[in-house]
Motif scaffolding. Sequence first.
Motif, mmCIF file in Angstrom:
data_model
loop_
_atom_site.group_PDB
_atom_site.id
_atom_site.type_symbol
_atom_site.label_atom_id
_atom_site.label_comp_id
_atom_site.label_asym_id
_atom_site.label_seq_id
_atom_site.Cartn_x
_atom_site.Cartn_y
_atom_site.Cartn_z
ATOM 1 N N ILE A 1 0.845 -1.200 0.000
ATOM 2 C CA ILE A 1 0.000 0.000 0.000
ATOM 3 C C ILE A 1 0.879 1.248 0.000
ATOM 4 O O ILE A 1 1.793 1.381 0.812
ATOM 5 N N ILE A 2 0.598 2.144 -0.945
ATOM 6 C CA ILE A 2 1.257 3.458 -0.956
ATOM 7 C C ILE A 2 0.163 4.486 -0.683
ATOM 8 O O ILE A 2 -0.800 4.603 -1.451
ATOM 9 N N PHE A 3 0.298 5.172 0.433
ATOM 10 C CA PHE A 3 -0.754 6.045 0.935
ATOM 11 C C PHE A 3 -0.210 7.467 1.013
ATOM 12 O O PHE A 3 0.831 7.709 1.611
ATOM 13 N N VAL A 4 -0.925 8.404 0.408
ATOM 14 C CA VAL A 4 -0.491 9.799 0.390
ATOM 15 C C VAL A 4 -1.357 10.633 1.324
ATOM 16 O O VAL A 4 -2.580 10.479 1.355
ATOM 17 N N THR A 5 -0.722 11.497 2.106
ATOM 18 C CA THR A 5 -1.475 12.382 2.999
ATOM 19 C C THR A 5 -0.676 13.659 3.250
ATOM 20 O O THR A 5 0.540 13.678 3.031
ATOM 21 N N HIS A 6 -1.362 14.738 3.699
ATOM 22 C CA HIS A 6 -0.588 15.898 4.159
ATOM 23 C C HIS A 6 -0.643 15.972 5.682
ATOM 24 O O HIS A 6 -0.154 16.917 6.281
ATOM 25 N N ASP A 7 -1.241 14.938 6.316
ATOM 26 C CA ASP A 7 -1.479 14.928 7.752
ATOM 27 C C ASP A 7 -0.408 14.066 8.456
ATOM 28 O O ASP A 7 -0.349 12.844 8.262
ATOM 29 N N ILE A 8 0.422 14.706 9.265
ATOM 30 C CA ILE A 8 1.554 14.012 9.902
ATOM 31 C C ILE A 8 1.059 12.886 10.806
ATOM 32 O O ILE A 8 1.598 11.779 10.808
ATOM 33 N N SER A 9 0.007 13.176 11.575
ATOM 34 C CA SER A 9 -0.520 12.185 12.501
ATOM 35 C C SER A 9 -0.993 10.932 11.755
ATOM 36 O O SER A 9 -0.681 9.796 12.140
ATOM 37 N N GLU A 10 -1.715 11.151 10.663
ATOM 38 C CA GLU A 10 -2.203 10.027 9.858
ATOM 39 C C GLU A 10 -1.036 9.205 9.315
ATOM 40 O O GLU A 10 -1.073 7.966 9.295
ATOM 41 N N ALA A 11 0.027 9.898 8.921
ATOM 42 C CA ALA A 11 1.204 9.205 8.386
ATOM 43 C C ALA A 11 1.787 8.261 9.440
ATOM 44 O O ALA A 11 2.098 7.104 9.152
ATOM 45 N N ILE A 12 1.917 8.755 10.675
ATOM 46 C CA ILE A 12 2.551 7.932 11.724
ATOM 47 C C ILE A 12 1.658 6.747 12.104
ATOM 48 O O ILE A 12 2.135 5.628 12.305
ATOM 49 N N ILE A 13 0.348 6.998 12.183
ATOM 50 C CA ILE A 13 -0.588 5.926 12.549
ATOM 51 C C ILE A 13 -0.483 4.767 11.558
ATOM 52 O O ILE A 13 -0.443 3.604 11.941
ATOM 53 N N LEU A 14 -0.407 5.099 10.263
ATOM 54 C CA LEU A 14 -0.536 4.059 9.240
ATOM 55 C C LEU A 14 0.778 3.406 8.808
ATOM 56 O O LEU A 14 0.799 2.224 8.462
ATOM 57 N N ILE B 1 0.935 -4.454 15.170
ATOM 58 C CA ILE B 1 -0.481 -4.455 15.536
ATOM 59 C C ILE B 1 -0.717 -3.212 16.388
ATOM 60 O O ILE B 1 -0.231 -3.106 17.510
ATOM 61 N N ARG B 2 -1.400 -2.238 15.824
ATOM 62 C CA ARG B 2 -1.600 -0.968 16.517
ATOM 63 C C ARG B 2 -2.941 -0.389 16.111
ATOM 64 O O ARG B 2 -3.555 -0.831 15.145
ATOM 65 N N ASN B 3 -3.398 0.618 16.843
ATOM 66 C CA ASN B 3 -4.589 1.326 16.376
ATOM 67 C C ASN B 3 -4.445 2.818 16.604
ATOM 68 O O ASN B 3 -3.597 3.279 17.371
ATOM 69 N N ALA B 4 -5.287 3.573 15.882
ATOM 70 C CA ALA B 4 -5.155 5.027 15.817
ATOM 71 C C ALA B 4 -5.206 5.687 17.199
ATOM 72 O O ALA B 4 -4.487 6.649 17.456
ATOM 73 N N ALA B 5 -6.035 5.162 18.090
ATOM 74 C CA ALA B 5 -6.207 5.825 19.383
ATOM 75 C C ALA B 5 -5.001 5.599 20.299
ATOM 76 O O ALA B 5 -4.486 6.545 20.897
ATOM 77 N N THR B 6 -4.520 4.357 20.388
ATOM 78 C CA THR B 6 -3.472 4.059 21.373
ATOM 79 C C THR B 6 -2.078 4.471 20.891
ATOM 80 O O THR B 6 -1.205 4.727 21.709
ATOM 81 N N ILE B 7 -1.880 4.549 19.594
ATOM 82 C CA ILE B 7 -0.544 4.848 19.069
ATOM 83 C C ILE B 7 -0.043 6.210 19.571
ATOM 84 O O ILE B 7 1.140 6.407 19.800
ATOM 85 N N LYS B 8 -0.989 7.117 19.802
ATOM 86 C CA LYS B 8 -0.599 8.481 20.199
ATOM 87 C C LYS B 8 -0.053 8.540 21.623
ATOM 88 O O LYS B 8 0.505 9.550 22.034
ATOM 89 N N THR B 9 -0.257 7.462 22.405
ATOM 90 C CA THR B 9 0.247 7.454 23.780
ATOM 91 C C THR B 9 1.681 6.907 23.854
ATOM 92 O O THR B 9 2.298 6.929 24.907
ATOM 93 N N ILE B 10 2.194 6.399 22.745
ATOM 94 C CA ILE B 10 3.546 5.831 22.737
ATOM 95 C C ILE B 10 4.556 6.966 22.522
ATOM 96 O O ILE B 10 4.382 7.785 21.617
ATOM 97 N N PRO B 11 5.615 7.059 23.365
ATOM 98 C CA PRO B 11 6.582 8.159 23.216
ATOM 99 C C PRO B 11 7.153 8.279 21.798
ATOM 100 O O PRO B 11 7.395 9.383 21.311
ATOM 101 N N ARG B 12 7.339 7.142 21.134
ATOM 102 C CA ARG B 12 7.891 7.165 19.765
ATOM 103 C C ARG B 12 6.995 7.982 18.814
ATOM 104 O O ARG B 12 7.483 8.579 17.859
#
Length: 284
Positions: free
Chosen positions: A208-221, A246-257
């Motif tokens: 999958i090649i996914f294009v976005t201008h949203d940084i958060s979306e980039a990191i989640i996916l 194995i990750r999801n959009a909500a919990t990924i934001k709590t990881i320091p990385r």
Amino acid sequence: MVPAMYIEDVIPQKQPEIELQHITHTYKTDKRQANGKKYVTAITDINLTINKGELLVIVGPSGCGKSTLLDLFAGLAEPTSGKIIVADNAERKIGMSRGMVQQGYALFPWRTVRQNIEFGLEVRKISRKQRRAISDKYIGMVYLKGNEDKYPDELSGGMKQRVAIARSLAYNPSILLMDEPFAALDSQTREILQDELLQISNTTETTIIFVTHDISEAIILADRIGVMTSNPGTFKEIIETNLPKIRNAATIKTIPRYNELYQHILGLMKNGSLEDQIADNVSI
Ligand code: ADP
Ligand code: MG
């Protein structure tokens, strides 16, 4: 000591799907540009290898050449210079080996959900029984069960985008190209679709090649993120996210990385001049 053979057995080797070498693409224009030239250089000296089965996200401000790059991947355009090397000599043509999902849904309004998903299979003269089996599989995968007989104008934006994704997957493409597909959705629906896409990536072999201008979306996916800048439109850095598979959009934001990546990418994208950012309407 562990024998080398054993290590190769357990760690899957990366296999290239497509390789771009020194790709540049220019558009001819009718009007002379500010620099006096009658062409626009959309992307310059792009070097990138995409591996089979990975989810690569390309992030960058509007106008940096993301859609141009996807058109080249799809075979909808030829690069002005440079080389595109495709694995297995697969044809670099849209159709069987490439699926494209864009921001607009491009569904046929007179066809039901199932008929939209089966459209490409009908064109390929696949039997009714087989079509049904394939559409059932992807209707299940994108959580549209119970909506098979609805028409597009009876669906929410998120559901329409699910139909578009299912329709692309039904072709069984080796590469799925996605051009800001969730940009028009509300943030809650977007998170749900991001999680669904992660699941699809984890359960299929599709690259999958996914294009976005949203940084958060980039990191989640992303497994890897290619950060692009404009003037010239090229990659500033390609980053391995090293986040749990194995990750999801909500919990990924709590990881320091997540934060570390966010700040780093923000820094890369801010490095363009302020004028560029205003001109490009960067949403950061
Ligand atoms: P992005 O998808 O990142 O917003 P695009 O690939 O659409 O960027 O565009 C990259 C650059 O090429 C922009 O400067 C844009 O104006 C220009 N461009 C895109 N398509 C055309 C075209 N058909 N003719 C002339 N210029 C174009
Ligand atoms: Mg675009």
